[in-house]
Motif scaffolding. Structure first.
Motif, mmCIF file in Angstrom:
data_model
loop_
_atom_site.group_PDB
_atom_site.id
_atom_site.type_symbol
_atom_site.label_atom_id
_atom_site.label_comp_id
_atom_site.label_asym_id
_atom_site.label_seq_id
_atom_site.Cartn_x
_atom_site.Cartn_y
_atom_site.Cartn_z
ATOM 1 N N SER A 187 -13.292 0.098 0.809
ATOM 2 C CA SER A 187 -12.739 0.177 -0.550
ATOM 3 C C SER A 187 -13.722 0.777 -1.553
ATOM 4 C CB SER A 187 -12.302 -1.220 -1.015
ATOM 5 O OG SER A 187 -11.291 -1.725 -0.169
ATOM 6 N N SER A 222 -12.621 3.711 -3.389
ATOM 7 C CA SER A 222 -11.573 3.437 -4.386
ATOM 8 C C SER A 222 -12.187 2.981 -5.702
ATOM 9 C CB SER A 222 -10.636 2.325 -3.885
ATOM 10 O OG SER A 222 -9.854 2.762 -2.802
ATOM 11 N N ILE A 230 -9.417 -4.378 -9.548
ATOM 12 C CA ILE A 230 -8.607 -4.060 -8.365
ATOM 13 C C ILE A 230 -7.231 -3.520 -8.770
ATOM 14 C CG2 ILE A 230 -7.397 -5.220 -6.450
ATOM 15 C CD1 ILE A 230 -10.120 -6.822 -6.102
ATOM 16 N N LYS A 237 -6.847 2.446 -6.738
ATOM 17 C CA LYS A 237 -5.781 2.778 -5.775
ATOM 18 C C LYS A 237 -6.359 2.810 -4.362
ATOM 19 C CE LYS A 237 -3.022 5.777 -8.775
ATOM 20 N NZ LYS A 237 -3.884 6.243 -9.860
ATOM 21 N N PRO A 238 -5.515 2.589 -3.365
ATOM 22 C CA PRO A 238 -5.994 2.770 -1.985
ATOM 23 C C PRO A 238 -6.499 4.204 -1.826
ATOM 24 C CG PRO A 238 -3.760 1.845 -2.018
ATOM 25 C CD PRO A 238 -4.096 2.211 -3.427
ATOM 26 N N HIS A 274 -7.678 3.917 3.656
ATOM 27 C CA HIS A 274 -6.603 2.912 3.750
ATOM 28 C C HIS A 274 -5.319 3.587 4.246
ATOM 29 C CE1 HIS A 274 -9.102 1.110 0.384
ATOM 30 N NE2 HIS A 274 -8.994 0.067 1.183
ATOM 31 N N ASP A 276 -8.972 -7.502 -1.451
ATOM 32 C CA ASP A 276 -8.485 -6.633 -2.535
ATOM 33 C C ASP A 276 -7.049 -6.150 -2.400
ATOM 34 O OD1 ASP A 276 -8.652 -4.580 -0.607
ATOM 35 O OD2 ASP A 276 -10.625 -3.915 -1.299
ATOM 36 N N LEU A 314 -5.759 -3.831 -0.818
ATOM 37 C CA LEU A 314 -5.542 -2.381 -0.797
ATOM 38 C C LEU A 314 -4.900 -1.894 0.503
ATOM 39 C CD1 LEU A 314 -8.701 -1.045 -2.692
ATOM 40 C CD2 LEU A 314 -6.346 -1.180 -3.525
ATOM 41 N N ARG A 326 -1.248 -2.445 -0.040
ATOM 42 C CA ARG A 326 -0.748 -1.436 -0.996
ATOM 43 C C ARG A 326 -0.649 -0.050 -0.354
ATOM 44 N NH1 ARG A 326 -4.288 -2.037 -6.241
ATOM 45 N NH2 ARG A 326 -3.249 -0.087 -6.782
#
Ligand code: BJW
Ligand code: ZN
Length: 247
Positions: free
Chosen positions: A26, A29, A73, A77-78, A82, A103, A105, A108
């Motif tokens: 992450s 991100s 968070i 965005k992813p 991801h 998170d 992600l 998502r």
């Protein structure tokens, strides 16, 4: 990135992949990692924030910290890493995604049945009756939320140090690590147990274990190969390779 012929061939043929992710996935991100010179734990003390006794001593402070992180968070965005894993799930028959991240992600990005070892920042529960609550309101007036059923203190559904992992989740992760042919460990320093034992369990049971990280880690000497670089660059290339094979 230097993919070995062995990994190329295995990736080509396998229908059985298990993945473990950590904070590094992450990072691209914009979510801070924990360790390292810029990590969260270089500025803050885990024993004051990621510990049940610390929470009971000062629930306001701990809620303030999680609220702050939740806001970050919600604003990110992813990233391609991801999305690549969510896509890989569609290309392989037996696929398990295990994450240490809280998170949300992966979900998502579209990943399904994610095994969340350390909880999820989007959930909370009552420390007395155990009921789960979505959309906890923490504000200047309501600094520590209380349960609408029993008035107990609500805590984030995060696994702190010294706490057991959610029931059944580590067992499911161990089974997947035991059974897979290819195990990917991505963006984790592999120092927190029992999560860090998963790549080792996979290797002991005959899986080919590949690490994707910006740097070598505690378990680099125990894996079959380490791909050094950013997860957001390496994973899309790997998944594209599998996609081309599938036609
Ligand atoms: C990139 C990248 C890019 C960057 N691309 N890569 C002594 C006393 C008590 C307990 C213990 C003890 N000794 C051992 C224990 C057990 C303890 C533990 O392991 N401690 C060690 C740290 C010493 N574990 C536990 O307590 C666990 N529970 C347990 O064992 O229960 C049984 C038990 C009960 C009672 C007593 C004893 C045992 C629970 C662990 C819970 C961990 N929780 C946290 C905090 C969550 C709170 C929060 O988020 O606020 O989870 S700690 C923190 O570390 C977080 C993470 O999930 C976890 C792992 O970190 P991760 O993901 O590896 O991140 P980093 O930052 O370390 O690494 C990032 C990596 O990414 C780096 O390698 C970068 O290079 C890389 N990277 N950018 C690819 N773009
Ligand atoms: Zn309650």
């Amino acid at each position: 990135m230097n993919i070995s012929d062995k990994l190329r061939l295995l990736f080509h043929n396998t229908e059985s992949i298990c993945v473990l992710t950590g904070a590094g996935i992450s990072a691209e991100s914009g979510v801070e990692t924990f360790r390292g010179s810029n990590g969260l734990w270089s500025k803050l003390k885990p024993e004051e924030l990621a510990d049940f006794n610390a929470f009971m001593r000062n629930p306001e402070l701990v809620w303030e910290w999680y609220n702050y992180r939740k806001k970050i968070i919600h604003n990110v965005k992813p990233n391609p890493a991801h999305f690549a894993l969510a896509h890989l799930q569609e290309l392989v028959k037996d696929f398990t995604l295990i994450t240490q991240n809280i998170d949300n992600l992966h979900i998502r990005a579209g990943s399904k049945n994610v095994l969340e070892l350390h909880g999820n920042i989007e959930r909370s529960y009552c420390i007395d009756c155990g009921k789960f609550v979505a959309d906890v309101e923490v504000s200047l007036e309501n600094k520590v939320p209380h349960c609408q059923f029993c008035n107990g203190i609500i805590r984030p559904d995060i696994v702190w140090f010294g706490e057991m992992l959610p029931e059944g989740v580590f067992e499911a992760a161990t089974e997947a690590a035991n059974q897979c042919e290819l195990f990917l460990t991505i963006g984790t320093s592999a120092v927190v147990y029992p999560a860090a034992s998963l790549p080792l369990i996979a290797r002991e049971n005959g899986a080919y274990v590949v690490e994707i990280n910006m740097e070598r880690t505690e378990i680099s000497h125990s894996v079959n190969e380490t791909l050094l670089g950013k997860a957001g660059e390496i994973l899309p290339q790997l998944v594209k390779m599998k996609e081309e094979i599938k036609g």
